[in-house]
Scaffold this active site. Structure first.
Site: not given
Ligand code: 3PY
Ligand code: MG
Length: 237
Positions: A30, A135, A160-161
């Protein structure tokens, strides 16, 4: 304790070393970093003894080879969600006969051709960090099988993902339960586990919860927070 690096600059790498971080994760997933940027940042980090791990964009073979040849101390792979994926990406980081990593001994990782091991044949598993990101909900459901993958160095939870894949807000109790499940499964298996913390205070809490390593914010977040604090403090006087 580490932080993500997203700005293509060697200066940032030096500043983070002086700030006291133990390692950095250069973000190839990212961030707008080219292979040239990664190469130069890896070189700078090694020169000042700040171990550079690279988060690659996906499960592809090419990026893993190139960043390891460039001298990365490890690779973090996003979105690993079952045992087959785990085995395949881990193998890409290990030379035969143990894995599928190609011979690139003429590069920095092989001492520009001077490392006799890189020039002949490997008798041990490569000494690099192999970090898989959990994730997706699918990965949480399969965490025990993922943890059974050989030569896994650590799991890293991406909240987050993960919350998006569950269709829930990051703050939802079900997301926190899923995160705790992964953390506890890794600890039960004796595999190191890390995750992200937006602030140092939250990082401290995560260490107290048992995480082995935390990634506190990233270079853009740290710069933005310091800038906002400077502007607001100046304006309030
Ligand atoms: C997420 O929270 O999806 C991440 O990739 C954190 O680095
Ligand atoms: Mg992520």
């Amino acid at each position: 304790m580490g932080t993500f690096v997203k700005i293509p600059a060697i200066q940032t790498v030096e500043i983070l070393k002086l700030a006291g971080f133990d390692f950095i994760i250069i973000d190839g997933e990212h961030a707008p970093l080219s292979m040239h940027d990664l190469d130069v940042m890896i070189m700078a980090a090694r020169a000042i003894e700040l171990p550079p791990i690279v988060r690659v964009p996906d499960h592809g073979y090419a990026d893993v080879q190139r960043v390891l040849d460039a001298g990365a101390a490890g690779v973090m792979v996003p979105h690993v969600s079952d045992l087959d994926e785990a085995r395949r990406v881990i193998a890409q980081m290990i030379h035969p006969p143990f894995g599928t990593r190609g011979a690139g001994g003429g590069m920095r990782a092989g001492g520009w051709g001077l490392d006799p091991v890189a020039a002949s044949r490997y008798t041990a598993v490569d000494d690099v960090w192999r970090i898989l990101m959990i994730e997706e909900q699918r990965a949480v459901e399969r965490v025990e099988e993922i943890l059974s993958a050989e030569n896994l160095s650590a799991l890293f939870i991406g909240p987050s993902d993960l919350s998006m894949s569950m269709g829930l807000a990051r703050s939802d109790a079900k997301v926190n339960a899923a995160i705790a499940r992964v953390r506890d499964a890794a600890k039960a298996r004796g595999v190191r586990v890390g995750t992200v913390a937006p602030t140092g205070k939250q990082g401290r809490q995560l260490v107290e919860e048992g995480y082995d390593f935390v990634l506190v914010s990233n270079d853009t977040g740290l710069l933005g927070a310091a800038g906002r604090e400077a502007v607001s403090a100046t304006n309030s006087t």
